[in-house]
Scaffold this active site. Structure first.
Site, PDB file in Angstrom:
ATOM      1  N   SER A  94       0.836  -1.211   0.000  1.00 55.97           N
ATOM      2  CA  SER A  94       0.000   0.000   0.000  1.00 55.97           C
ATOM      3  C   SER A  94       0.868   1.258   0.000  1.00 55.97           C
ATOM      4  O   SER A  94       2.035   1.235   0.394  1.00 55.97           O
ATOM      5  CB  SER A  94      -0.902   0.010   1.232  1.00 55.97           C
ATOM      6  OG  SER A  94      -1.607  -1.205   1.321  1.00 55.97           O
TER       7      SER A  94
HETATM    8  C1  SAM Z   1      -3.536  -3.901  -0.226  1.00 58.38           C
HETATM    9  S1  SAM Z   1      -2.929  -5.513  -0.162  1.00 58.38           S
HETATM   10  C2  SAM Z   1      -2.162  -5.604   1.409  1.00 58.38           C
HETATM   11  C3  SAM Z   1      -0.984  -4.746   1.676  1.00 58.38           C
HETATM   12  C4  SAM Z   1      -0.154  -5.283   2.798  1.00 58.38           C
HETATM   13  N1  SAM Z   1      -0.757  -5.087   4.093  1.00 58.38           N
HETATM   14  C5  SAM Z   1       1.272  -4.811   2.739  1.00 58.38           C
HETATM   15  O1  SAM Z   1       1.795  -4.314   3.740  1.00 58.38           O
HETATM   16  O2  SAM Z   1       1.885  -4.995   1.687  1.00 58.38           O
HETATM   17  C6  SAM Z   1      -4.378  -6.493   0.187  1.00 58.38           C
HETATM   18  C7  SAM Z   1      -4.053  -7.947   0.368  1.00 58.38           C
HETATM   19  O3  SAM Z   1      -5.205  -8.587   0.886  1.00 58.38           O
HETATM   20  C8  SAM Z   1      -5.176  -9.906   0.394  1.00 58.38           C
HETATM   21  N2  SAM Z   1      -6.500 -10.498   0.590  1.00 58.38           N
HETATM   22  C9  SAM Z   1      -7.613 -10.325  -0.150  1.00 58.38           C
HETATM   23  N3  SAM Z   1      -8.616 -11.067   0.332  1.00 58.38           N
HETATM   24  C10 SAM Z   1      -8.146 -11.721   1.404  1.00 58.38           C
HETATM   25  C11 SAM Z   1      -8.720 -12.644   2.325  1.00 58.38           C
HETATM   26  N4  SAM Z   1      -9.980 -13.050   2.192  1.00 58.38           N
HETATM   27  N5  SAM Z   1      -7.930 -13.110   3.306  1.00 58.38           N
HETATM   28  C12 SAM Z   1      -6.646 -12.716   3.429  1.00 58.38           C
HETATM   29  N6  SAM Z   1      -6.052 -11.868   2.574  1.00 58.38           N
HETATM   30  C13 SAM Z   1      -6.781 -11.355   1.583  1.00 58.38           C
HETATM   31  C14 SAM Z   1      -4.773  -9.728  -1.046  1.00 58.38           C
HETATM   32  O4  SAM Z   1      -4.325 -10.944  -1.623  1.00 58.38           O
HETATM   33  C15 SAM Z   1      -3.684  -8.666  -0.925  1.00 58.38           C
HETATM   34  O5  SAM Z   1      -2.432  -9.254  -0.794  1.00 58.38           O
END
Ligand code: SAM
Length: 382
Positions: A94
């Site tokens: 992000s």
């Molecule tokens: C914006 S990114 C996260 C950024 C992260 N916190 C970082 O520091 O890089 C959102 C993440 O949520 C994950 N995601 C989406 N749905 C999810 C779920 N149901 N359970 C766990 N992770 C999920 C996606 O695969 C993606 O990697």
């Protein structure tokens, strides 16, 4: 050396100067080199899609990307791009300013344990580990490949005691509950009750909240001793969806606009699409309606309103030079008419902003209603 050419310090200084990074988090941001959490291939917007940027091809460009005040796309199309063409962003590290802003609202104290949903790169988990100790951080990533990458990056950076779970974050992670803080970095429309149930009384659940119409706010909920969470939107953020809550795709390219009933409107596009309080209220009133904005030449464009479940659609073509917009609508719902009625209601009740709304999450579901009795909005039917 973690910051050989001063890029990290420059980024941290910029975030401090912009007010996004509060002092209590500064040392953590200086201690975590962001590039160590990026895969060797990241993706950049190119036209209407995404193209890879490989470290091996352009090491300086790749490193520059890591220290820009931008989100960095680390996965497209759930890890299955069509060669060098990406269509949809499915994971990113992000924007560092957004990360800093969310951590400020999360308000962690030494001794707390945190559950993060959406590990992505692992960068955010590493930042949390610097403040709380790695063993107090649990993070869940739905994509097993990303979970592995993040686990390796966390280990290599000295945060190997962070618990990285490959699984569906909608379930939380009961074995390590309760947590003082649960933070999602993927957007939801319905807050999963498991997040509330796994939060200690007095603790916080923080998550981006969005609908297919309203692009997103940061929802902060406090959990009480009876396991009920209450709170509201604490600022604007826009995140990718939690898998499982991704709205159905909306296709506008194949719509035959000549089939729609024409009319005109004096309601400016900005009023229904560009004001967060209005967009939020309209999204509650016009359930199931997605908004897609297609800007065109300067000051002109088309707003599309689509209900994928009924097939109804409306378009509103606007131009800053024209006093009216051109509307077309078709299908079992008259979506533009519904939008106008909802906007009129929002105007008549005093144009409530986001903080006029209160969220409550209980075992039987989520409620959104006016924040206080005195602000009760006439005509609000839930
Ligand atoms: C914006 S990114 C996260 C950024 C992260 N916190 C970082 O520091 O890089 C959102 C993440 O949520 C994950 N995601 C989406 N749905 C999810 C779920 N149901 N359970 C766990 N992770 C999920 C996606 O695969 C993606 O990697």
């Amino acid at each position: 050396m973690i910051d050989p050419d001063g890029r990290l310090r420059r980024l941290v200084d910029e975030l401090t100067d912009s007010g996004e990074l509060i002092p209590v988090w500064r040392a953590s941001f200086l201690a975590v080199p962001r590039h160590r959490f990026l895969p060797d291939t990241v993706w950049r917007p190119a036209g209407r899609g995404l193209r890879p940027l490989r470290r091996v091809d352009d090491p300086q460009g790749w490193l520059d990307r890591a220290y820009e005040r931008e989100s960095v796309v680390i996965q497209v199309d759930d890890g299955h791009p069509d060669g060098d063409r990406g269509r949809h962003i499915t994971s990113s590290a992000s924007h560092p300013g957004v990360v800093a802003g969310m951590l400020a609202v999360l308000d962690v104290q030494v001794g707390m344990s945190v559950l993060e949903i959406g590990t992505g790169s692992g960068y955010n988990a590493a930042l949390l580990a610097t403040r709380l100790g790695a063993s107090r951080v649990t993070t869940i990533e739905v994509d097993p490949g990303l979970a592995n990458q993040a686990r390796e990056a966390l280990c290599a950076a000295g945060f190997g005691a962070v618990t990285v779970i490959a699984g569906d974050g909608v379930l939380g992670h009961p074995p390590r509950a309760p947590y003082e803080r649960v933070m999602s970095t993927a957007a939801v429309t319905e807050v999963p009750y498991s997040w509330v149930a796994q939060t200690q009384p007095g603790g916080l659940v923080l998550t981006p909240w969005a609908t297919p119409y309203y692009p997103g706010g940061l929802l902060s909920l406090t959990v009480d001793g009876a396991g009920i969470a209450r709170g509201g939107i604490a600022g604007d953020v826009s995140f990718m969806w939690l898998r499982g809550q991704r709205p159905p795709p909306t296709y506008t390219a194949s719509i035959d606009t000549s089939a729609g009933t024409p009319s005109s409107t004096r309601l400016p596009a900005h009023d229904v699409a560009g004001i967060p309080g209005a967009a939020f209220a309209i999204s509650l009133k016009v359930a199931g309606c997605a908004l897609i904005h297609r800007p065109m030449r300067r000051g002109s464009g088309v707003l599309w309103f689509v209900d994928p479940s009924s097939g109804a659609w409306a378009s509103m073509s606007y131009s800053d030079d024209a006093s009216t917009g051109e509307v077309r609508q078709a299908g079992p719902r008259r979506l533009w008419d519904e939008i106008e009625v909802a906007h009129q209601w929002w105007s008549e009740v005093g144009k409530p902003s986001l903080d006029a709304w209160r969220f409550t999450v209980t075992p039987s579901g989520q409620r959104i209603e006016p924040a206080t009795a005195s602000a009760t909005l006439p005509g609000w039917a839930g």
